[in-house]
Every structure is written in structure tokens, then in C-alpha cells.
Design an enzyme around this catalytic site. Sequence first.
Site, short mmCIF file in Angstrom:
data_model
loop_
_atom_site.label_atom_id
_atom_site.label_comp_id
_atom_site.label_asym_id
_atom_site.label_seq_id
_atom_site.Cartn_x
_atom_site.Cartn_y
_atom_site.Cartn_z
N HIS A 185 12.69 -10.01 11.36
CA HIS A 185 12.59 -9.56 9.96
C HIS A 185 13.63 -8.47 9.72
O HIS A 185 14.29 -7.99 10.63
CB HIS A 185 11.20 -8.95 9.70
CG HIS A 185 10.10 -9.96 9.61
ND1 HIS A 185 9.51 -10.32 8.43
CD2 HIS A 185 9.49 -10.70 10.57
CE1 HIS A 185 8.57 -11.23 8.64
NE2 HIS A 185 8.53 -11.48 9.95
N HIS A 200 10.35 -14.30 5.60
CA HIS A 200 10.49 -13.60 4.32
C HIS A 200 11.85 -13.93 3.73
O HIS A 200 12.89 -13.65 4.32
CB HIS A 200 10.34 -12.09 4.52
CG HIS A 200 8.92 -11.67 4.76
ND1 HIS A 200 8.57 -10.62 5.56
CD2 HIS A 200 7.76 -12.19 4.28
CE1 HIS A 200 7.24 -10.49 5.56
NE2 HIS A 200 6.73 -11.45 4.80
N ALA A 201 11.83 -14.47 2.52
CA ALA A 201 13.02 -15.10 1.95
C ALA A 201 14.22 -14.17 1.80
O ALA A 201 15.35 -14.55 2.06
CB ALA A 201 12.66 -15.70 0.59
N ARG A 202 13.97 -12.96 1.36
CA ARG A 202 15.09 -12.08 1.00
C ARG A 202 15.78 -11.44 2.20
O ARG A 202 16.81 -10.79 2.05
CB ARG A 202 14.58 -10.97 0.09
CG ARG A 202 13.56 -10.05 0.75
CD ARG A 202 12.88 -9.17 -0.28
NE ARG A 202 11.80 -8.40 0.31
CZ ARG A 202 10.85 -7.82 -0.41
NH1 ARG A 202 10.83 -7.95 -1.72
NH2 ARG A 202 9.90 -7.13 0.19
N GLU A 203 15.23 -11.63 3.39
CA GLU A 203 15.73 -10.92 4.58
C GLU A 203 16.89 -11.71 5.21
O GLU A 203 16.83 -12.18 6.33
CB GLU A 203 14.57 -10.67 5.54
CG GLU A 203 13.50 -9.78 4.88
CD GLU A 203 12.19 -9.67 5.65
OE1 GLU A 203 12.13 -10.13 6.81
OE2 GLU A 203 11.21 -9.13 5.08
N TYR A 221 2.66 0.24 9.21
CA TYR A 221 1.47 0.22 8.36
C TYR A 221 0.52 -0.84 8.89
O TYR A 221 0.88 -1.64 9.75
CB TYR A 221 1.83 -0.05 6.88
CG TYR A 221 2.88 -1.12 6.63
CD1 TYR A 221 2.67 -2.45 6.98
CD2 TYR A 221 4.09 -0.81 6.01
CE1 TYR A 221 3.63 -3.43 6.73
CE2 TYR A 221 5.06 -1.78 5.75
CZ TYR A 221 4.81 -3.08 6.11
OH TYR A 221 5.75 -4.06 5.87
N GLU A 250 12.27 -5.97 13.68
CA GLU A 250 12.83 -5.56 12.37
C GLU A 250 14.24 -5.02 12.58
O GLU A 250 14.43 -3.97 13.18
CB GLU A 250 11.98 -4.45 11.73
CG GLU A 250 10.56 -4.85 11.36
CD GLU A 250 10.43 -5.43 9.95
OE1 GLU A 250 11.46 -5.62 9.25
OE2 GLU A 250 9.28 -5.72 9.56
N PHE A 285 13.63 -4.80 6.97
CA PHE A 285 14.42 -3.97 7.85
C PHE A 285 13.62 -2.76 8.31
O PHE A 285 12.53 -2.50 7.78
CB PHE A 285 15.70 -3.50 7.13
CG PHE A 285 15.42 -2.75 5.83
CD1 PHE A 285 15.27 -3.45 4.65
CD2 PHE A 285 15.32 -1.35 5.80
CE1 PHE A 285 15.02 -2.78 3.44
CE2 PHE A 285 15.07 -0.69 4.59
CZ PHE A 285 14.92 -1.40 3.43
O1 0X9 Z 1 5.09 -6.46 6.41
C1 0X9 Z 1 5.57 -7.34 7.12
O2 0X9 Z 1 5.23 -8.51 7.06
C2 0X9 Z 1 6.63 -6.97 8.15
N1 0X9 Z 1 7.58 -6.06 7.56
S1 0X9 Z 1 8.60 -6.60 6.39
O3 0X9 Z 1 9.30 -5.45 5.83
N2 0X9 Z 1 9.72 -7.53 7.05
O4 0X9 Z 1 7.86 -7.34 5.43
C3 0X9 Z 1 5.98 -6.31 9.35
C4 0X9 Z 1 4.91 -7.14 10.01
C5 0X9 Z 1 4.47 -6.55 11.32
N3 0X9 Z 1 3.30 -7.20 11.82
C6 0X9 Z 1 3.00 -7.24 13.15
N4 0X9 Z 1 3.85 -6.83 14.03
N5 0X9 Z 1 1.85 -7.68 13.47
ZN ZN Z 2 9.81 -9.48 6.66
#
Ligand code: 0X9
Ligand code: ZN
Length: 315
Positions: A193, A68-71, A247, A269, A195
Amino acid sequence: SGRLTLDKIYRYAEINDYLDELAEKYETVTVVSAGKSFEGRDIKYLKISTTNFEDLSKPVVMVQSMLHAREWVTLPVTLYAIEKLVVDITDKDLVDKIDWIIVPIANPDGYEFSHTNTRFWRKNRSTGHLIGNLCQGVDLNRNFDFNFGSISSNSPCSETFHGPGPFSEPESLAIRNIVLGNMNRIELFLDIHSFGSLILYGYGSGDLPANALTLNVVGVRMAQAIDAVKWESKPNYRVGNVAMILYRVSGSAPDYVQAIGIPLSFTYELPAYRNQNNSLNGFLVDPDFIEQAGVETWEGIKNGAQWVLQNTRRK
Ligand code: 0X9
Ligand code: ZN
């Protein structure tokens, strides 16, 4: 090599130069391109081995960042890990008994775009699916072939657009090819990733992998190791199944990696560190916190790798 300092965020070209320099200077390091991004940038990664990466006897730990670019903070954190594995080795066993694959910038086009144009850009920069000339980019962490499309967006303008099909994007394909090429050796996969201060395991659907108990044990150990490094204003890490504590998602990189049989696959994260206005924003990190992030995250990576050493299926 000491050329990179932990007080700024380096650009794609600077990182590539650094990786090349490391490979020239250290016998343990090989630079490889996993392929080209949508805009034609090499997706470079390091293979680190004190013997010979091609002799297949050691387990492999794979770490990737910047899907993810902004991270941005995920990049120096990965560079810090590289330093600890190549230049300033304090944990010799982890280097001698494990081979490492490190992908610092999994999404180079998005990363550069977040510097040159839109700071909070998340996706890659592909155009295959454009509506008129709008809505560039696919969320690479929805583009992998596990539950593809079931819990992600079908709309190109969405931040979580999954793309036209599984592995439609060269960046996710490149990551897949690294994993498949080292299928029987990778025992731990960490996708870094920001956060949230979370250690997440699969699956994004809420179904649990067969070894969920082990994933939880390893995740908790990593979290405890990170939390044991004392710095100010650092939230405790939480560990769990992604769908239960964050989520639901589909098509994510760690889920794909877990599903094809890599034993331990996590999203790592990082916390939201303070930014220059002294408020918390996971994307805008005050350079003063880069070193802290590097040290803490290394504790987690190290602890996960130590688990691999003690439990490897290769001994
Ligand atoms: O949503 C995402 O891609 C990740 N969070 S973020 O805020 N960096 O975008 C979480 C992905 C988690 N997926 C698995 N652990 N499978
Ligand atoms: Zn991410």
C-alpha cells in the site's frame, strides 16, 4: 521482458498484456485469473516457479498490490519485483528455492476508475449497497472475514465502508481463494500500500498474533534493508502492530491471512515520494521516483524472502 519502463504508470490492459507476454516468453511464469472483479475484469496473477509450481515442496511468498485504487506507486513497485524474479535475476536462491504468487492489480475496477474519473478513488466499484445511486464501492481492506465490521464503517459513503458482509466483494473473495488454495505453502504475505513508510503486522484490533515477536524481528530486518539503500529524502521505515503505530482496523486482508495461519503477514506501506510539484503526496508520485521506489521495495521483499529461506517450515 523489458517492454515496460519505470517512468510511467501503466493501465490495467497494458499490465495484462505484459503478464501474458511474460508467460509466453518465460517457462517459469504462469498467468492465472483469480476470478472476475465486480465489473467483470479478470484479476490476473502470476505464479513463478523454476521447477513446477504444482510440486508442493517449496515455500511460497505472495505479494499483492493495488487493493486500494489510488495507491498507484504500488503497481510499478510490484512490476519491478516481477522483473527481478523473472527477467533480471540477481538473487538466484530466491527464485530457485521459493515459488512466488504475485497479484499486481487486486482492485482492477477501482484502479481504472482512478484513471478515467476520480484520481483519488480508493474502494472497488460495487453497487450492491447503493443509497439511491450514490456511494459506490467497498473498501476491500475492510471486507475480509476477520473481526468483520467491528472497527470499520457501516456507511456506504465512507471511504472505509466494509461492505454488506464479509467477502461480499468478488475481489476480496478472489484473494481469499488464492490464499486458501496455497494454504500450507504461503509463508510470507505482503500487501503493498501507500503511504506512510510502515511495515505493519496484526492485528488491527490491537491483539497480537502468537508469533508477534517473530513478526517484529522480520519486519525490522526488512525495514533496515530498505533504509540501507541510500536515496535522498527518504524517511525511515517504522515497524509495529498496526493498531499501535497507525490506527485500529477490522476486516483487513493481512489480518485475515495471518488469522487463518499464514506465518508472516504484513502491510507494506511505501513512503510518500515527491510529486511533480516537489511536495510530498503518497498518491501522486513523480515518475522520476518510480525506479527508486522499485529498488527500495525490492530490498524489503528480498529480505523478507531471505528470512523465509532460512526459516522455512518445509525443509
Ligand atoms: O487503512 C488501510 O487499509 C491501510 N492503510 S492505507 O492508507 N493504505 O489505506 C492499512 C491497513 C493495515 N492493516 C493491517 N496491517 N492489518
Ligand atoms: Zn491502502
